[in-house]
Design a protein around this motif. Structure first.
Motif, PDB file in Angstrom:
ATOM      1  N   ALA A  22     -66.508 -99.979 -12.715  1.00  0.00           N
ATOM      2  CA  ALA A  22     -67.427 -99.182 -13.181  1.00  0.00           C
ATOM      3  C   ALA A  22     -67.914 -99.553 -14.471  1.00  0.00           C
ATOM      4  O   ALA A  22     -69.160 -99.208 -15.052  1.00  0.00           O
ATOM      5  CB  ALA A  22     -66.917 -97.873 -13.484  1.00  0.00           C
ATOM      6  N   THR A  23     -67.112-100.153 -15.111  1.00  0.00           N
ATOM      7  CA  THR A  23     -67.749-100.823 -16.297  1.00  0.00           C
ATOM      8  C   THR A  23     -68.883-102.105 -16.235  1.00  0.00           C
ATOM      9  O   THR A  23     -69.576-102.377 -17.048  1.00  0.00           O
ATOM     10  CB  THR A  23     -66.475-101.463 -17.199  1.00  0.00           C
ATOM     11  N   ALA A  24     -68.715-102.672 -14.989  1.00  0.00           N
ATOM     12  CA  ALA A  24     -69.987-103.534 -14.771  1.00  0.00           C
ATOM     13  C   ALA A  24     -71.116-102.920 -14.539  1.00  0.00           C
ATOM     14  O   ALA A  24     -72.390-103.792 -14.495  1.00  0.00           O
ATOM     15  CB  ALA A  24     -69.588-104.583 -13.701  1.00  0.00           C
ATOM     16  N   ARG A  25     -71.186-101.612 -14.122  1.00  0.00           N
ATOM     17  CA  ARG A  25     -72.554-101.258 -13.929  1.00  0.00           C
ATOM     18  C   ARG A  25     -73.201-100.488 -15.038  1.00  0.00           C
ATOM     19  O   ARG A  25     -72.551 -99.807 -15.940  1.00  0.00           O
ATOM     20  CB  ARG A  25     -72.366 -99.961 -12.947  1.00  0.00           C
ATOM     21  N   ALA A  72     -78.117 -93.474  -6.024  1.00  0.00           N
ATOM     22  CA  ALA A  72     -77.194 -93.732  -6.977  1.00  0.00           C
ATOM     23  C   ALA A  72     -75.789 -94.018  -6.385  1.00  0.00           C
ATOM     24  O   ALA A  72     -74.839 -94.917  -6.761  1.00  0.00           O
ATOM     25  CB  ALA A  72     -76.791 -92.458  -8.047  1.00  0.00           C
ATOM     26  N   ASN A  73     -75.568 -93.482  -5.321  1.00  0.00           N
ATOM     27  CA  ASN A  73     -74.244 -93.548  -4.410  1.00  0.00           C
ATOM     28  C   ASN A  73     -74.186 -94.944  -3.787  1.00  0.00           C
ATOM     29  O   ASN A  73     -73.359 -95.820  -3.931  1.00  0.00           O
ATOM     30  CB  ASN A  73     -74.122 -92.567  -3.238  1.00  0.00           C
ATOM     31  N   ASP A  74     -75.547 -95.470  -3.552  1.00  0.00           N
ATOM     32  CA  ASP A  74     -75.631 -96.864  -2.708  1.00  0.00           C
ATOM     33  C   ASP A  74     -75.404 -97.906  -3.971  1.00  0.00           C
ATOM     34  O   ASP A  74     -74.884 -98.785  -3.545  1.00  0.00           O
ATOM     35  CB  ASP A  74     -77.239 -96.895  -2.183  1.00  0.00           C
ATOM     36  N   LEU A  75     -75.798 -97.426  -5.145  1.00  0.00           N
ATOM     37  CA  LEU A  75     -75.481 -98.564  -6.393  1.00  0.00           C
ATOM     38  C   LEU A  75     -74.001 -98.471  -6.824  1.00  0.00           C
ATOM     39  O   LEU A  75     -73.686 -99.287  -7.628  1.00  0.00           O
ATOM     40  CB  LEU A  75     -76.374 -98.053  -7.368  1.00  0.00           C
ATOM     41  N   GLY A  76     -73.266 -97.522  -6.037  1.00  0.00           N
ATOM     42  CA  GLY A  76     -71.844 -97.515  -6.376  1.00  0.00           C
ATOM     43  C   GLY A  76     -71.453 -96.304  -7.304  1.00  0.00           C
ATOM     44  O   GLY A  76     -70.321 -96.337  -7.536  1.00  0.00           O
ATOM     45  N   TYR A  77     -72.136 -95.464  -7.708  1.00  0.00           N
ATOM     46  CA  TYR A  77     -71.965 -94.376  -8.551  1.00  0.00           C
ATOM     47  C   TYR A  77     -71.154 -93.167  -7.789  1.00  0.00           C
ATOM     48  O   TYR A  77     -71.903 -92.584  -6.394  1.00  0.00           O
ATOM     49  CB  TYR A  77     -73.047 -93.873  -9.240  1.00  0.00           C
ATOM     50  N   SER A  78     -70.144 -92.750  -8.022  1.00  0.00           N
ATOM     51  CA  SER A  78     -69.489 -91.643  -7.295  1.00  0.00           C
ATOM     52  C   SER A  78     -70.461 -90.434  -7.564  1.00  0.00           C
ATOM     53  O   SER A  78     -71.121 -90.171  -8.586  1.00  0.00           O
ATOM     54  CB  SER A  78     -68.031 -91.638  -7.701  1.00  0.00           C
ATOM     55  N   ASP A  79     -69.840 -89.428  -6.769  1.00  0.00           N
ATOM     56  CA  ASP A  79     -70.673 -87.947  -6.856  1.00  0.00           C
ATOM     57  C   ASP A  79     -70.050 -87.645  -8.377  1.00  0.00           C
ATOM     58  O   ASP A  79     -71.058 -86.845  -8.836  1.00  0.00           O
ATOM     59  CB  ASP A  79     -70.155 -86.970  -5.693  1.00  0.00           C
TER      60      ASP A  79
END
Length: 137
Positions: A22-25, A72-79
């Motif tokens: 999460a910190t890399a995004r 955003a989900n596709d970029l790896g962010y959770s709901d």
């Protein structure tokens, strides 16, 4: 040399297999396709709220919001991360300040509601990202 190549290959394999943390995004506000689309929705909402001659294209706006959530989900962010961003008082204040500045730069004044209508009609005529979310009555 052979052992070194094996170690390097193993290290690379492990690196590729690790999920992005999460910190890399970047923060969602720093992802242009998310930020710019949310900004257009916010401006369109301000226009329709202050101009009786313009109504929202509700289904289009909801579809737009679903699309950016999926992005955003596709970029790896959770709901939960997305919800926290959208509901954050800090982010709301930042977006509000950004919107007020943008509107002022485009001749819109909160003291003159008709300027919201003029700007909104111009955006509708241009079919801009803001204009496609609005409909002139």
């Amino acid at each position: 040399m052979r052992l070194a190549n094996t170690v390097i290959a193993a290290a690379l394999a492990c690196t590729v297999a690790l999920p992005v943390s999460a910190t890399a995004r970047p923060a969602l506000r720093d992802v242009p396709e998310i930020e710019n689309t949310l900004f257009a929705v916010a401006i369109a909402d301000a226009i329709r709220d202050r101009c009786d001659d313009i109504s929202p294209r509700v289904l289009r706006a909801l579809n737009t919001l679903r699309k950016i959530k999926a992005q955003a989900n596709d970029l790896g962010y959770s709901d939960d991360e997305i919800r926290a961003y959208v509901e954050s008082d800090t982010e709301k204040a930042r977006m509000r300040a950004k919107g007020e500045k943008f509107l002022a730069q485009n001749g819109v004044s909160y003291d003159k509601p008709e300027t919201f209508c003029t700007f909104g009609r111009a955006e509708i005529a241009k079919s801009s990202a803001i204009g496609v979310l609005l409909r002139a009555k």
